[in-house]
Design a protein around this motif. Structure first.
Motif, PDB file in Angstrom:
ATOM      1  N   ILE A  63      41.085  32.865  51.191  1.00 31.23           N
ATOM      2  CA  ILE A  63      42.020  31.756  51.373  1.00 31.23           C
ATOM      3  C   ILE A  63      43.452  32.275  51.488  1.00 31.23           C
ATOM      4  O   ILE A  63      44.229  31.803  52.320  1.00 31.23           O
ATOM      5  CB  ILE A  63      41.894  30.758  50.208  1.00 31.23           C
ATOM      6  CG1 ILE A  63      40.488  30.138  50.213  1.00 31.23           C
ATOM      7  CG2 ILE A  63      42.933  29.650  50.335  1.00 31.23           C
ATOM      8  CD1 ILE A  63      40.248  29.157  49.088  1.00 31.23           C
ATOM      9  N   ARG A  64      43.791  33.269  50.675  1.00 30.21           N
ATOM     10  CA  ARG A  64      45.141  33.843  50.760  1.00 30.21           C
ATOM     11  C   ARG A  64      45.388  34.472  52.123  1.00 30.21           C
ATOM     12  O   ARG A  64      46.514  34.442  52.642  1.00 30.21           O
ATOM     13  CB  ARG A  64      45.345  34.876  49.646  1.00 30.21           C
ATOM     14  CG  ARG A  64      45.545  34.262  48.267  1.00 30.21           C
ATOM     15  CD  ARG A  64      46.057  35.296  47.276  1.00 30.21           C
ATOM     16  NE  ARG A  64      45.050  36.327  47.021  1.00 30.21           N
ATOM     17  CZ  ARG A  64      44.142  36.251  46.048  1.00 30.21           C
ATOM     18  NH1 ARG A  64      44.103  35.190  45.243  1.00 30.21           N
ATOM     19  NH2 ARG A  64      43.279  37.220  45.867  1.00 30.21           N
ATOM     20  N   GLU A  65      44.348  35.027  52.725  1.00 30.11           N
ATOM     21  CA  GLU A  65      44.490  35.627  54.056  1.00 30.11           C
ATOM     22  C   GLU A  65      44.838  34.570  55.095  1.00 30.11           C
ATOM     23  O   GLU A  65      45.672  34.791  55.975  1.00 30.11           O
ATOM     24  CB  GLU A  65      43.183  36.336  54.433  1.00 30.11           C
ATOM     25  CG  GLU A  65      43.223  37.107  55.743  1.00 30.11           C
ATOM     26  CD  GLU A  65      44.077  38.353  55.699  1.00 30.11           C
ATOM     27  OE1 GLU A  65      44.196  39.016  56.739  1.00 30.11           O
ATOM     28  OE2 GLU A  65      44.631  38.667  54.626  1.00 30.11           O
ATOM     29  N   CYS A  97      46.662  28.499  46.364  1.00 27.74           N
ATOM     30  CA  CYS A  97      45.211  28.600  46.202  1.00 27.74           C
ATOM     31  C   CYS A  97      44.740  27.809  44.990  1.00 27.74           C
ATOM     32  O   CYS A  97      43.719  27.107  45.047  1.00 27.74           O
ATOM     33  CB  CYS A  97      44.794  30.069  46.065  1.00 27.74           C
ATOM     34  SG  CYS A  97      44.868  31.009  47.588  1.00 27.74           S
ATOM     35  N   ILE A  98      45.471  27.941  43.886  1.00 27.51           N
ATOM     36  CA  ILE A  98      45.115  27.181  42.673  1.00 27.51           C
ATOM     37  C   ILE A  98      45.219  25.682  42.949  1.00 27.51           C
ATOM     38  O   ILE A  98      44.344  24.893  42.566  1.00 27.51           O
ATOM     39  CB  ILE A  98      46.031  27.592  41.507  1.00 27.51           C
ATOM     40  CG1 ILE A  98      45.736  29.046  41.102  1.00 27.51           C
ATOM     41  CG2 ILE A  98      45.840  26.656  40.314  1.00 27.51           C
ATOM     42  CD1 ILE A  98      46.666  29.599  40.054  1.00 27.51           C
ATOM     43  N   ALA A 158      38.301  25.591  36.612  1.00 25.78           N
ATOM     44  CA  ALA A 158      38.765  26.938  36.262  1.00 25.78           C
ATOM     45  C   ALA A 158      39.172  27.714  37.514  1.00 25.78           C
ATOM     46  O   ALA A 158      38.610  28.768  37.821  1.00 25.78           O
ATOM     47  CB  ALA A 158      37.676  27.689  35.496  1.00 25.78           C
ATOM     48  N   PRO A 159      40.148  27.217  38.282  1.00 24.39           N
ATOM     49  CA  PRO A 159      40.483  27.839  39.567  1.00 24.39           C
ATOM     50  C   PRO A 159      40.916  29.296  39.454  1.00 24.39           C
ATOM     51  O   PRO A 159      40.579  30.107  40.324  1.00 24.39           O
ATOM     52  CB  PRO A 159      41.609  26.956  40.117  1.00 24.39           C
ATOM     53  CG  PRO A 159      42.124  26.189  38.954  1.00 24.39           C
ATOM     54  CD  PRO A 159      40.974  26.025  38.021  1.00 24.39           C
ATOM     55  N   GLU A 160      41.649  29.657  38.405  1.00 22.86           N
ATOM     56  CA  GLU A 160      42.089  31.047  38.258  1.00 22.86           C
ATOM     57  C   GLU A 160      40.894  31.993  38.237  1.00 22.86           C
ATOM     58  O   GLU A 160      40.917  33.055  38.869  1.00 22.86           O
ATOM     59  CB  GLU A 160      42.898  31.201  36.962  1.00 22.86           C
ATOM     60  CG  GLU A 160      44.324  30.681  37.054  1.00 22.86           C
ATOM     61  CD  GLU A 160      45.282  31.732  37.612  1.00 22.86           C
ATOM     62  OE1 GLU A 160      44.796  32.756  38.125  1.00 22.86           O
ATOM     63  OE2 GLU A 160      46.502  31.498  37.557  1.00 22.86           O
ATOM     64  N   ALA A 165      38.623  23.896  51.057  1.00 23.41           N
ATOM     65  CA  ALA A 165      39.942  24.343  50.616  1.00 23.41           C
ATOM     66  C   ALA A 165      40.583  25.261  51.656  1.00 23.41           C
ATOM     67  O   ALA A 165      41.783  25.154  51.956  1.00 23.41           O
ATOM     68  CB  ALA A 165      39.825  25.064  49.269  1.00 23.41           C
ATOM     69  N   MET A 166      39.796  26.165  52.230  1.00 20.81           N
ATOM     70  CA  MET A 166      40.317  27.077  53.246  1.00 20.81           C
ATOM     71  C   MET A 166      40.735  26.317  54.504  1.00 20.81           C
ATOM     72  O   MET A 166      41.758  26.612  55.116  1.00 20.81           O
ATOM     73  CB  MET A 166      39.251  28.120  53.591  1.00 20.81           C
ATOM     74  CG  MET A 166      39.738  29.257  54.462  1.00 20.81           C
ATOM     75  SD  MET A 166      38.431  30.439  54.856  1.00 20.81           S
ATOM     76  CE  MET A 166      37.969  30.979  53.215  1.00 20.81           C
TER      77      MET A 166
END
Length: 325
Positions: free
Chosen positions: A112-114, A131-132, A142-144, A165-166
């Motif tokens: 997702i960060r990409e 992302c969180i 618990a997203p972390e 989410a992506m």
């Protein structure tokens, strides 16, 4: 104005036994904020038509269209660089199988960060925070901790939420969801559909829902396009389609719904969808249609006017007598 406008889209695959037309002269219109459902049996060209729009078909596919535009921009004339800026940003897609769409070698957080790194100017800290936020939006607890998980460490429902989410990470204006509830249990299916429609209502994005589940269509869509053997055979608002279907194929699909059954056994549609080598000269549904005559079997059907659901049929159902004459 249409957000996505496609006219006369055709997709032909080159195979060892010759060319096969998987999508045949299909039109698509989606307005901003609209939910369009595309329904039909497996092999009707639903996914292929949207993959062609995204530019994600293999080299064996030949795509032609009189018009293919997104927000007034011609997708056919776009350079590869311009299309890559658009896809995943303004125009995003949730694929049918999350386990085969997510990269098993990287954590879901990295993937997702990409996407955020490619399409936004956020720094590393802001990307992590986003992302969180996305995981919380799609209901991942618990997203972390889950950001550090690999796809095989998550359930099918969780991976589908990761895919959502992506897809919405860059706040797309149009989201294509390809069978987003396939292989999920009933309770998870309902959660995913509620999530998608809630996000659509919250953000105002357009949503294309590809499905073969008419129950899902009835609950979520505003307008329905029915495809058969690569062709669009009907296009109506959802209430009108369920009340007065104009194409015999649409009527047969609705008659097969368990809640509409009036006899002990569910009605079925005889025969099979035509393949590469057995496509009729006339209407593609004619071998399975109880109303078909010699005209249907030999002459390609016309597209009926909007008041008859744009039905691709010589003899649309529930048509006024003067229209049948």
């Amino acid at each position: 104005m249409s957000l996505l406008k496609i006219r006369n889209l055709s997709v032909t695959f080159t195979t060892s036994s010759g060319p096969f037309r998987a999508v045949d002269k299909v039109d698509v219109d989606v307005r901003p904020g609209e939910i369009l459902a595309i329904v039909g049996e497996s092999g009707s060209g639903k996914s292929v038509s949207m993959l062609a729009t995204m530019g994600l078909l293999p080299w064996t596919a030949t795509v032609t269209a009189d018009e293919m535009s997104f927000d007034g921009r011609d997708l056919r004339a776009m350079s590869g660089k311009a299309r890559r800026r658009l896809i995943g940003n303004d125009l995003a897609m949730i694929f049918q199988e999350p386990m085969s769409s997510l990269n098993p070698c990287f954590t879901v957080g990295f993937q997702i960060r990409e996407a955020l790194r490619k399409h936004t100017s956020l720094d590393a800290k802001a990307r992590h925070a986003r992302c969180i936020e996305l995981f919380e939006m799609v209901g991942i607890p618990a997203p972390e901790r889950r950001l550090k998980a690999f796809p095989h460490q998550l359930s099918g429902g969780m991976n589908q939420r990761v895919m959502i989410a992506m897809a919405i990470a860059c706040r797309p204006r149009l989201l294509i969801a390809d069978e987003p509830t396939t292989a999920l249990d009933v309770t998870i299916q309902a959660q995913i559909l509620d999530l998608l429609t809630g996000l659509q209502a919250e953000t105002g994005m357009g949503l294309i829902l590809i499905t073969h589940d008419m129950g899902v269509v009835a609950e979520t869509a505003e307008r329905v396009a029915v495809q058969y053997a690569g062709q669009k055979v009907e296009d109506q608002p959802v209430d009108a389609l369920f009340d007065t279907p104009h194409h015999p194929y649409t009527a047969a699909l609705l008659a097969a719904l368990p809640e509409r059954a009036t006899e002990r056994h569910l009605p079925t549609i005889p025969g099979v969808v035509p393949g590469q080598h057995d496509r009729p000269a006339g209407c593609l549904f004619s071998p399975r249609c109880k109303f078909a005559d010699d005209t249907c079997r030999t002459i390609e059907p016309p597209v009926q006017p909007p008041e008859l659901g744009l039905a691709l049929c010589h003899y649309p159902l529930h048509a006024p007598q003067e229209a049948k004459a």
